[in-house]
Write a protein that holds these residues in place. Sequence first.
Motif, PDB file in Angstrom:
ATOM      1  N   LYS A   5      22.243-111.031  -2.545  1.00 25.15           N
ATOM      2  CA  LYS A   5      22.436-110.108  -3.561  1.00 25.15           C
ATOM      3  C   LYS A   5      21.205-109.144  -2.493  1.00 25.15           C
ATOM      4  O   LYS A   5      20.703-107.614  -3.437  1.00 25.15           O
ATOM      5  CB  LYS A   5      21.687-110.397  -5.029  1.00 25.15           C
ATOM      6  CG  LYS A   5      21.466-109.135  -5.519  1.00 25.15           C
ATOM      7  CD  LYS A   5      21.698-109.047  -7.307  1.00 25.15           C
ATOM      8  CE  LYS A   5      21.674-108.240  -8.043  1.00 25.15           C
ATOM      9  NZ  LYS A   5      20.743-109.041  -9.972  1.00 25.15           N
TER      10      LYS A   5
ATOM     11  N   LYS B 112      36.503-112.792  -6.039  1.00 20.39           N
ATOM     12  CA  LYS B 112      36.153-111.599  -6.331  1.00 20.39           C
ATOM     13  C   LYS B 112      36.748-110.259  -7.540  1.00 20.39           C
ATOM     14  O   LYS B 112      37.995-109.959  -7.563  1.00 20.39           O
ATOM     15  CB  LYS B 112      36.892-110.535  -4.606  1.00 20.39           C
ATOM     16  CG  LYS B 112      36.387-109.151  -4.479  1.00 20.39           C
ATOM     17  CD  LYS B 112      36.890-108.512  -2.897  1.00 20.39           C
ATOM     18  CE  LYS B 112      36.538-107.143  -2.641  1.00 20.39           C
ATOM     19  NZ  LYS B 112      37.296-106.620  -2.066  1.00 20.39           N
TER      20      LYS B 112
ATOM     21  N   TRP C  72      32.825-104.825 -14.552  1.00 21.07           N
ATOM     22  CA  TRP C  72      33.356-104.861 -13.543  1.00 21.07           C
ATOM     23  C   TRP C  72      34.578-106.086 -14.277  1.00 21.07           C
ATOM     24  O   TRP C  72      33.921-106.710 -15.473  1.00 21.07           O
ATOM     25  CB  TRP C  72      32.611-106.027 -12.695  1.00 21.07           C
ATOM     26  CG  TRP C  72      31.044-105.551 -11.572  1.00 21.07           C
ATOM     27  CD1 TRP C  72      30.046-105.329 -12.091  1.00 21.07           C
ATOM     28  CD2 TRP C  72      31.395-105.204 -10.471  1.00 21.07           C
ATOM     29  NE1 TRP C  72      29.254-104.919 -11.302  1.00 21.07           N
ATOM     30  CE2 TRP C  72      29.940-104.348 -10.705  1.00 21.07           C
ATOM     31  CE3 TRP C  72      32.512-104.927  -9.504  1.00 21.07           C
ATOM     32  CZ2 TRP C  72      30.005-103.732  -9.539  1.00 21.07           C
ATOM     33  CZ3 TRP C  72      31.752-104.406  -8.349  1.00 21.07           C
ATOM     34  CH2 TRP C  72      30.459-103.848  -8.121  1.00 21.07           C
TER      35      TRP C  72
ATOM     36  N   TYR D 251      26.844-111.804  -6.056  1.00 20.61           N
ATOM     37  CA  TYR D 251      26.516-111.477  -5.036  1.00 20.61           C
ATOM     38  C   TYR D 251      26.801-112.900  -4.119  1.00 20.61           C
ATOM     39  O   TYR D 251      26.169-113.156  -3.611  1.00 20.61           O
ATOM     40  CB  TYR D 251      25.736-110.273  -4.522  1.00 20.61           C
ATOM     41  CG  TYR D 251      26.166-108.936  -5.063  1.00 20.61           C
ATOM     42  CD1 TYR D 251      26.528-108.250  -5.092  1.00 20.61           C
ATOM     43  CD2 TYR D 251      25.242-109.062  -6.647  1.00 20.61           C
ATOM     44  CE1 TYR D 251      26.958-106.915  -5.318  1.00 20.61           C
ATOM     45  CE2 TYR D 251      25.121-107.950  -7.508  1.00 20.61           C
ATOM     46  CZ  TYR D 251      25.990-106.875  -6.927  1.00 20.61           C
ATOM     47  OH  TYR D 251      25.991-105.333  -7.578  1.00 20.61           O
TER      48      TYR D 251
ATOM     49  N   TYR E 272      22.032-106.674  -0.472  1.00 23.15           N
ATOM     50  CA  TYR E 272      23.226-105.444  -0.593  1.00 23.15           C
ATOM     51  C   TYR E 272      22.317-104.590  -1.746  1.00 23.15           C
ATOM     52  O   TYR E 272      22.369-103.353  -1.266  1.00 23.15           O
ATOM     53  CB  TYR E 272      24.220-106.134  -2.173  1.00 23.15           C
ATOM     54  CG  TYR E 272      24.831-105.259  -2.879  1.00 23.15           C
ATOM     55  CD1 TYR E 272      26.091-105.273  -1.916  1.00 23.15           C
ATOM     56  CD2 TYR E 272      24.797-104.509  -3.723  1.00 23.15           C
ATOM     57  CE1 TYR E 272      27.639-104.426  -2.942  1.00 23.15           C
ATOM     58  CE2 TYR E 272      25.597-104.081  -4.465  1.00 23.15           C
ATOM     59  CZ  TYR E 272      26.857-103.409  -3.777  1.00 23.15           C
ATOM     60  OH  TYR E 272      27.536-102.825  -4.653  1.00 23.15           O
TER      61      TYR E 272
ATOM     62  N   GLN F 259      34.913-102.976  -9.550  1.00 19.48           N
ATOM     63  CA  GLN F 259      34.115-102.213 -10.377  1.00 19.48           C
ATOM     64  C   GLN F 259      35.511-101.386 -11.700  1.00 19.48           C
ATOM     65  O   GLN F 259      35.882-100.584 -10.486  1.00 19.48           O
ATOM     66  CB  GLN F 259      33.181-101.559 -10.142  1.00 19.48           C
ATOM     67  CG  GLN F 259      31.869-100.247 -10.802  1.00 19.48           C
ATOM     68  CD  GLN F 259      31.220-100.475  -9.664  1.00 19.48           C
ATOM     69  OE1 GLN F 259      30.854-100.194  -8.466  1.00 19.48           O
ATOM     70  NE2 GLN F 259      29.557-100.244 -10.727  1.00 19.48           N
TER      71      GLN F 259
ATOM     72  N   TYR G  45      30.439-110.026  -0.788  1.00 14.83           N
ATOM     73  CA  TYR G  45      31.490-110.131  -1.452  1.00 14.83           C
ATOM     74  C   TYR G  45      30.872-109.816  -2.786  1.00 14.83           C
ATOM     75  O   TYR G  45      30.071-110.741  -3.103  1.00 14.83           O
ATOM     76  CB  TYR G  45      32.828-110.807  -1.382  1.00 14.83           C
ATOM     77  CG  TYR G  45      32.872-111.593  -2.064  1.00 14.83           C
ATOM     78  CD1 TYR G  45      33.092-111.832  -2.811  1.00 14.83           C
ATOM     79  CD2 TYR G  45      32.015-112.191  -0.860  1.00 14.83           C
ATOM     80  CE1 TYR G  45      33.159-112.915  -3.363  1.00 14.83           C
ATOM     81  CE2 TYR G  45      32.339-113.873  -1.484  1.00 14.83           C
ATOM     82  CZ  TYR G  45      33.467-114.347  -2.986  1.00 14.83           C
ATOM     83  OH  TYR G  45      33.344-115.546  -3.473  1.00 14.83           O
ATOM     84  N   THR G  46      30.923-108.918  -3.650  1.00 13.51           N
ATOM     85  CA  THR G  46      30.719-108.636  -5.172  1.00 13.51           C
ATOM     86  C   THR G  46      32.123-110.096  -5.815  1.00 13.51           C
ATOM     87  O   THR G  46      33.195-110.225  -5.744  1.00 13.51           O
ATOM     88  CB  THR G  46      31.240-107.720  -6.541  1.00 13.51           C
ATOM     89  OG1 THR G  46      33.153-106.948  -6.362  1.00 13.51           O
ATOM     90  CG2 THR G  46      30.518-106.560  -6.099  1.00 13.51           C
TER      91      THR G  46
ATOM     92  N   GLU H 280      27.746-107.150 -14.936  1.00 13.76           N
ATOM     93  CA  GLU H 280      26.843-108.241 -14.032  1.00 13.76           C
ATOM     94  C   GLU H 280      27.866-108.581 -13.467  1.00 13.76           C
ATOM     95  O   GLU H 280      28.456-109.977 -13.815  1.00 13.76           O
ATOM     96  CB  GLU H 280      25.558-108.837 -14.705  1.00 13.76           C
ATOM     97  CG  GLU H 280      24.292-107.717 -15.314  1.00 13.76           C
ATOM     98  CD  GLU H 280      24.255-106.303 -14.216  1.00 13.76           C
ATOM     99  OE1 GLU H 280      23.425-106.325 -12.841  1.00 13.76           O
ATOM    100  OE2 GLU H 280      23.485-105.279 -14.307  1.00 13.76           O
ATOM    101  N   CYS H 281      28.061-108.417 -12.034  1.00 14.61           N
ATOM    102  CA  CYS H 281      28.301-109.396 -10.884  1.00 14.61           C
ATOM    103  C   CYS H 281      27.657-109.927 -10.438  1.00 14.61           C
ATOM    104  O   CYS H 281      26.567-110.008 -10.426  1.00 14.61           O
ATOM    105  CB  CYS H 281      29.998-108.459 -10.046  1.00 14.61           C
ATOM    106  SG  CYS H 281      28.830-107.803  -8.757  1.00 14.61           S
TER     107      CYS H 281
END
Length: 667
Positions: free
Chosen positions: A595, A540, A548, A562, A598, A543, A525-526, A559-560
């Motif tokens: 990441k 969590k 984000w 992961y 992902y 976007q 999850y982000t 940037e997030c």
Amino acid sequence: MPVNLTPNAIASINGGDMNSKPLVQVMDIKLIGSTQERYRFLISDSVSTQHAMLATQLNDRVKTGQVKKGSVVQLIEYICSTVQNRKIIVVLNMETIILDCEIIGNPKMFTESASTTQRAIPNGNPEHPVQINNFGAPNPSTFNAPKPSTYNAPNPGTFSTPNSTTRTPNTGTFRAANSGTFRAPYPGNNVQSFRPTVQPSYQPPPNYRNHGPILKNEAPARIIPIAALNPYQGRWAIKARVTAKGDLRRYNNARGDGKVFSFDLLDSDGGEIRVTCFNAIVDRFYDVIEVGKVYLISKGSLKPAQKNFNHLKNEWEIFLEATSTVDLCPEEDGSIPTQQFSFRPISEIENAENNSILDVIGIVISVNPSVPILRKNGMETQRRILNLKDRSGRSIELTLWGDFCSKEGQKLQEMVDVGFFPVLAVKAGKVNDFSGKSIGTISSTQLFINPEFPEARDLREWFDRGGKDTASMSISREMLAAGSKNEIRKTVAQIKDEGLGRSEKPDWITVRAFITFIKSDTFCYTACPLMIGDRQCNKKVTQSGNRWECNRCNQEFEECDYRYLLQAQIQDETGLTWVTAFQESGEEIMGCPAKELYVLKYELQDDIKFGDIIRSRVFNQYLFRLKIKEEMYGDEQRVKITVIKADQLNYSSESRYLLDLISKLKR
């Protein structure tokens, strides 16, 4: 009965005499101090009085009535210190000679100006005058004059001789510069002139700057043994080796945030003491202090040691201050040992008090993998359990915490995995008596693997000659995995059959199983990368365009992060079940960051490479450390199984575990 107090005792003590053990009388007693009770005395030698401070360990003498106003006491141990520009006698030890006594003499408060008195020799010979100091001994400035010459003074007034000698009219008393006081006959205007030996002026040593009078604190303090330190000394210095250095810790209390670290010292006489630094002092000395080096330390304050955290055999602890000095000794001092041990056989630890600190040495016979543990403050740390045995016929668990797991713990596991059982010496281990006796590491613990000293060599010889085959009984709790509660071995079927996770507290078990399936559509999850205090938010995020947004932090960012939210099916010979693996355990299973997967799946859309990675993790065998807890989902109670750690199976270690299990079943 008549009592004779020691003559001139007060003046002698102020002059530096600390060995005469005089008899004095207590004229008054007063309780002072708001945070710590202290008693101040007014003591007398029948001529002079002086304030004295009673050491705190003698407070009971006053409270129990062993000493009171009027008591005659003998000072056994004492020092004279300057406090706020006045001298005060600090009584470290004393004995009561007469409990109740009338006030003796008519004493007056002692002053420095009255400390020197004039006395003539008993025969009263004026040609050989001598000055007697207040200790009853001739003053060094007293001298015998040669045969004098005479001259006529113009008048009986005050005059100066060529040798800087002055006369006071009609007294016959002359005072010579840099000399004592002497008397000569005064026959009118014909007087005798004495030529005293002029004392040379004081020249400061070369290492002091020549800038006028030498201040008291400029001279280097005298080096004393650690055992002689006490809080009533004005100036001191110790020369000692650093045997242990604690981690830099941060704290928060009612006074605010701060930081602290400590280190332990050992001197050539075997004395040990802990030194503690706070805040700005930490910045000065943390990088300076190195374990094993010898330092000259002075100008610190001494306070009672906090025995809950300080295991050293010393009632005091040094606190460094802004004026403190810590100087590295350039040459190695071979008279100071590198470490001092007091080893206890494992059989004696069985009767040791809980939370006591001790030293132990033994052979490492097994090492368990490191597992993550969540502390009460929400921070995560590592724990690793190993077992020690010695020739006493007993074995014990040693629990390593934090960095010990990845440093010494990993090295020990590698040795045991290849069949070599090392000697391990533990300095300052803490005893735990929960379900048997065990030892754990603390911040001041030190571990020595295969050390070079006699106890280690004797233990190695015993083990190699047959000690390894000698049966030993564990004084620690008996768990199937030779570990604590989250190393208890279970099968998959036992999770359901025994109703694990349905009590108030979670169950922690270890399961050996294969991974048979991994969900690939929701493997991560982000997450929010922002820090809240010293921890990452990790909630969590959603976007919004090219940015984000975190609802918890109420912030946006480009940037997030992961993070794994891996759902997998595991199976052993008894059954299968679903488990969830989060970030750290997810990386242990997949072998790469979330990441990276992902990007392969959603940005590069490389389904072939992504699929290969997923398939490569299936049907691998692991030792899963599981947390099992019943939680509420909507209106339904469900048992949630979380993977805390996933170690690929080490067949060598697993074989030893099975053999040990078989041997226990045969007993």
